[in-house]
Design an enzyme around this catalytic site. Structure first.
Site, PDB file in Angstrom:
ATOM      1  N   HIS A  85       0.843  -1.205   0.000  1.00 45.05           N
ATOM      2  CA  HIS A  85       0.000   0.000   0.000  1.00 45.05           C
ATOM      3  C   HIS A  85       0.870   1.244   0.000  1.00 45.05           C
ATOM      4  O   HIS A  85       1.934   1.275   0.622  1.00 45.05           O
ATOM      5  CB  HIS A  85      -0.942   0.027   1.203  1.00 45.05           C
ATOM      6  CG  HIS A  85      -0.254  -0.218   2.506  1.00 45.05           C
ATOM      7  ND1 HIS A  85       0.124  -1.480   2.913  1.00 45.05           N
ATOM      8  CD2 HIS A  85       0.146   0.631   3.474  1.00 45.05           C
ATOM      9  CE1 HIS A  85       0.719  -1.394   4.094  1.00 45.05           C
ATOM     10  NE2 HIS A  85       0.761  -0.123   4.454  1.00 45.05           N
ATOM     11  N   HIS A 145       0.820   5.225   1.064  1.00 44.87           N
ATOM     12  CA  HIS A 145       0.105   6.234   1.855  1.00 44.87           C
ATOM     13  C   HIS A 145       0.112   7.563   1.102  1.00 44.87           C
ATOM     14  O   HIS A 145       1.168   8.009   0.639  1.00 44.87           O
ATOM     15  CB  HIS A 145       0.815   6.482   3.195  1.00 44.87           C
ATOM     16  CG  HIS A 145       0.828   5.313   4.126  1.00 44.87           C
ATOM     17  ND1 HIS A 145      -0.007   5.223   5.214  1.00 44.87           N
ATOM     18  CD2 HIS A 145       1.589   4.184   4.148  1.00 44.87           C
ATOM     19  CE1 HIS A 145       0.238   4.099   5.878  1.00 44.87           C
ATOM     20  NE2 HIS A 145       1.208   3.449   5.255  1.00 44.87           N
TER      21      HIS A 145
END
Ligand code: 5GP
Ligand code: ZN
Length: 139
Positions: free
Chosen positions: A99, A101
């Site tokens: 992922h 951010h």
């Protein structure tokens, strides 16, 4: 992957505030936001790390990150962001599903630059490190 919280968000088994979606990626608000609009961009398939992400998804990944940033920019009236990846446990990766951010930044928000993440000054000179890297490039 079973027991992966982000795979469960993809499969809609866990709710999330989804802000953008493409064929292979999903972007949703972080459950513990460090800043208003703190967003996570993930691949829908389970890849543990950035380095596992297939190169052919690169363009679509950049596109959705840009779309999210532009959307957050319009919504929250800022052009400033910190974009970051915690790649692996030493870097602080807690969820083992890749992922990115996206953290919108604001005037006097109390945050710092990415340089504040670590300050592990090398004992070797730049030239020594460069030589090590150059050797690795030949293998
Ligand atoms: P990491 O340290 O792995 O880079 O960050 C993982 C992020 O995922 C954390 O910022 C955490 O708040 C977020 N997170 C963990 N579980 C959930 C969840 O169930 N839903 C959402 N929206 N975010 C989550
Ligand atoms: Zn997963």
């Amino acid at each position: 992957m079973e027991n992966c919280v982000f795979c469960k968000i993809v499969k809609k088994e866990i709710d999330a505030y989804i802000i953008e979606e493409s064929n292979n990626f999903l972007a949703f608000l972080d459950i513990h936001p460090h800043t208003p609009g703190h967003t996570l961009v993930i691949p829908k398939d389970h890849y543990e790390r950035f380095l596992d992400l297939p190169i052919n998804l690169g363009e679509e990944f950049v596109k959705i990150v840009k779309e999210c940033s532009l959307l957050l920019s319009r919504a929250l009236k800022t052009k400033d962001f910190t974009l970051g990846i915690n790649e692996g446990p030493y870097a602080g990766q807690a969820v083992n599903h890749f992922h990115l951010h996206i953290m919108p930044r604001f005037k006097n928000d109390g945050g710092k630059s990415i340089h504040s993440v670590v300050f592990n000054q090398p004992k070797e000179s730049l030239e020594e490190i460069y030589l090590v890297i150059s050797k690795a490039k030949q293998t």
